[in-house]
Design an enzyme around this catalytic site. Sequence first.
Site, PDB file in Angstrom:
ATOM      1  N   ASP A 151       7.981   2.572 -16.631  1.00  0.00           N
ATOM      2  CA  ASP A 151       7.527   3.794 -17.285  1.00  0.00           C
ATOM      3  C   ASP A 151       8.439   4.167 -18.448  1.00  0.00           C
ATOM      4  OD1 ASP A 151       5.888   6.346 -17.201  1.00  0.00           O
ATOM      5  OD2 ASP A 151       7.882   7.182 -16.880  1.00  0.00           O
ATOM      6  N   GLU A 193       5.186   0.180 -20.325  1.00  0.00           N
ATOM      7  CA  GLU A 193       4.528   1.264 -21.028  1.00  0.00           C
ATOM      8  C   GLU A 193       5.404   1.555 -22.251  1.00  0.00           C
ATOM      9  OE1 GLU A 193       3.397   5.971 -20.876  1.00  0.00           O
ATOM     10  OE2 GLU A 193       5.125   5.173 -19.819  1.00  0.00           O
TER      11      GLU A 193
END
Length: 639
Positions: free
Chosen positions: A315, A368
């Site tokens: 993330d 990401e």
Amino acid sequence: MNPPPTSPTPPGALTSFWIGETDAWLLAEGKHLRPWQKLGAHTTEMDGVAGTAFAVWAPHARHVGLTGDFNGWQPQPMRFRPECGVWELFVPGAGVGAWYKFDVQGADGRHVMKTDPYARETELPPGNAARVCEPLRAAPAPAATHTRPATPMAIYEVHPGSWKRPEGPHTLPTWDDLATHLVPYAAGLGFTHLELLPVSEHPFYASWGYQPTGLYSPTARHGSPEAFRRFVDAAHAAGLKIILDWVPAHFPADEHALARFDGTALYEHADPREGFHRDWNTLIYNFGRFEVRNFLVGNALFWVEQYGIDGLRVDAVASMLYRDYSRPAGEWIPNRDGGRENYEAIAFLREVHEVLQREAPQATTIAEESTAFPRVTGAVAEGGLGFDHKWNMGWMHDTLAYFSMDPVHRRWHHNKLTFAMMYAWSEDYCLPLSHDEVVHGKGSLLGKMAGDRWQQLANLRALYAWMYAHPGKKLLFMGAELAQPTEWDHDSELPWHLLGDPAHAGVQRLVGDLNQAYRAQPALHARDTDPHSFQWLVVDDAEHSVLAFTRYGQQLEDTVVVIANLTPMVRHGYRVGLPHAGRWQERLNTDSTHYGGSNVGNHGNVLAEDVPLHGQHWSAAFTLPPLAVLWLKPESTRT
């Protein structure tokens, strides 16, 4: 580091050391491949006595005491190992199930009850105690050399707490509930992977796990670590792989956790210009500290080895790569060359991949990453970061922007659907329609679509078929398959009642058929990173908002032709070039009544004629249904 003097052996404790010389050296150097094997709590036998060994890294603490239900929660002095900054204690008789904390008197003189950073099970707030767990699994033998197989990847992204609540609206599902209901559902719809929003323990449910405090603990909200392992095993038995969202980018400042763990900025930076994310009010790991890197790199390997996790989606990578991420001028510290790149974070990400690709080469990693940072999916040996895949945020933003426009305006924004092919081969991409697009006032995917409700549903079906045919791996967040009309709410389950409406049930049916067709057609996945696998047929008909392209597999007969008509007008006699002679079958039509459409189409097939067009020797005249996508294959192909 200025450690306190060596602590005397605690009264009644054994004289043997739990941390041996080699482990101490590896921990001190930040090179312990599996630090969780020595730090934390481990049932063992020492000098013929059964009990549990406890160890915690707190190099600047003045004193650390172990407190638990085995000693009446009265702090028991631990022994300091100055050569590695670790405090350790063996407690005879303490066993699996015991609860404990560390009473840390920090360098600042304050006493704070801390949760074990290496705990494998922790209590939810306000307790926050750690639990002694079953012995660790032995490290499995490494698989073959790390490769990126040319296999389909259709990911169903799930927030475990709000997918379905079988025991009632106010009761979170257990891992066993999810094994019983979620696993067969996702497998039945044809997904290849389940991606779970972070399962590491987190104090604030509404953070969805993105503010973790217990990186080695599956959250107790859904049951025990053993139950989580059963869930993973059930998924594997059903043919699903498990991806976990992993958060090394930041951590919350809760006092019981990592923040100022030994009274100093131990895991984080002391300077808020390096160590604080204002966007999330969280702290940033000090990636330049080798013990911190060891903690995080070890954690990545831990999930793969101890739970059989198949991949990690990392993330907020962009926030790690740039020192000025979301910071105005003057509020960030440049790197040693005066630039904005975070060299220490870059080195950390490369180290993660070097370790995983050596020790667990079967594991997949996904970034990401929302910027143009080069070679995110490039090999570490060639200067890349080492990820297997990267979320294609540009494709997602442009595509959703296009589908949100009234079709009368789409002719002026045709490039939003074509531009992604200008960079499609620069990385190994995953196309994400993730949870981030249905939160914080963004509405649902259905709500983003232009037009009245019929057109919104038609647009949504077309969007999904366009995504599944486009180069790149696929990701849908839960609820997308239901055409959920409202924004995702983490406090309730998905609106399953929608399946009583044929229009919504049709969208779910389409997602299942897309998954099955995507997996069955090699042209749609086998050459995802090969620019020769894609060819535009119709790319410049902005006036009619029509696009067409070909996907090629290894064999010519594997060819798939995709045609999109993204206006509500039916187009009769629209001629498109085709790469094969003969009859072509309409293998998918998003306007089928089977999916809730109006059933305009080509009666199942068209015949390619010897009329050259669009750079092809053959072409056919099509009836293009409104706001719909067609997939066609040569009739001789039986798959």
